[in-house]
Design a protein around this motif. Sequence first.
Motif, PDB file in Angstrom:
ATOM      1  N   LYS A  14       0.828  -1.202   0.000  1.00  0.00           N
ATOM      2  CA  LYS A  14       0.000   0.000   0.000  1.00  0.00           C
ATOM      3  C   LYS A  14       0.862   1.252   0.000  1.00  0.00           C
ATOM      4  CE  LYS A  14      -4.196  -1.841   2.048  1.00  0.00           C
ATOM      5  NZ  LYS A  14      -5.123  -1.819   3.187  1.00  0.00           N
ATOM      6  N   LYS A  16       3.905   1.568  -1.231  1.00  0.00           N
ATOM      7  CA  LYS A  16       4.484   1.725  -2.569  1.00  0.00           C
ATOM      8  C   LYS A  16       3.429   2.212  -3.555  1.00  0.00           C
ATOM      9  CE  LYS A  16       8.341  -1.414  -2.032  1.00  0.00           C
ATOM     10  NZ  LYS A  16       8.992  -2.644  -2.413  1.00  0.00           N
ATOM     11  N   GLN A  17       2.201   1.702  -3.425  1.00  0.00           N
ATOM     12  CA  GLN A  17       1.130   2.152  -4.305  1.00  0.00           C
ATOM     13  C   GLN A  17       0.822   3.624  -4.075  1.00  0.00           C
ATOM     14  OE1 GLN A  17      -1.928  -0.660  -3.304  1.00  0.00           O
ATOM     15  NE2 GLN A  17      -1.250  -2.171  -4.807  1.00  0.00           N
ATOM     16  N   ASN A  18       0.790   4.044  -2.815  1.00  0.00           N
ATOM     17  CA  ASN A  18       0.535   5.451  -2.515  1.00  0.00           C
ATOM     18  C   ASN A  18       1.651   6.340  -3.029  1.00  0.00           C
ATOM     19  OD1 ASN A  18      -2.026   5.384  -1.280  1.00  0.00           O
ATOM     20  ND2 ASN A  18      -1.144   4.769   0.674  1.00  0.00           N
ATOM     21  N   ALA A  21       1.229   6.578  -6.679  1.00  0.00           N
ATOM     22  CA  ALA A  21       0.050   7.393  -6.964  1.00  0.00           C
ATOM     23  C   ALA A  21       0.366   8.877  -6.803  1.00  0.00           C
ATOM     24  CB  ALA A  21      -1.100   6.981  -6.052  1.00  0.00           C
TER      25      ALA A  21
END
Length: 181
Positions: A14, A16-18, A21
């Motif tokens: 999460k 890394k995704q944030n 993003a």
Amino acid sequence: MRREVAGLVVRELKMKQNEAAIKDFNKAITLAPQVDTGYFNRGTAYNGLNRPGDAHKDFDRAISINPKNSEALRGRGDAHLSMKDPGRAVKDYSDAIDVNPANDFYYFQRGKAYQQLGKPQNALQDFNQAISINGIAKYYLARGFLYNKMNKAVLANADVKRAQVLDPRLPRKIRFEQGQS
């Protein structure tokens, strides 16, 4: 042990995704700096990275562009809660409710802020309203813990049982001293 490791892996993904993003939202903001959604989305990603100060700035900008963006108001309220400022969180949640009074989550969040302010009656009103809109287990559980703090054991136990019926994944034995979910 496995559950703890799995939780760490999910949190890392999460994060890394944030972070990815945020890079994408930076580009979107550069292309359309007068559109509130880029700032809102980046603020949400910052909240996900536990960076409430950065999130707050982006939610401020989104709200300055679109004062009726109830999700940005709610996001800024969440940032205030993370920064231990429940009074300002209550104001933002109230503003979000004024824009969208049918959103159960806004009442739930404001109820949590009222709890932090030591205003259990206000919290109870908001939890009741959230439940009346959308009676999910999380809301019953929160109200049950609040009832327990208010020394209303019968009501507390009834809400916990209702939450367990609504969400069978909840443990069969819930001890109130463990805190609120």
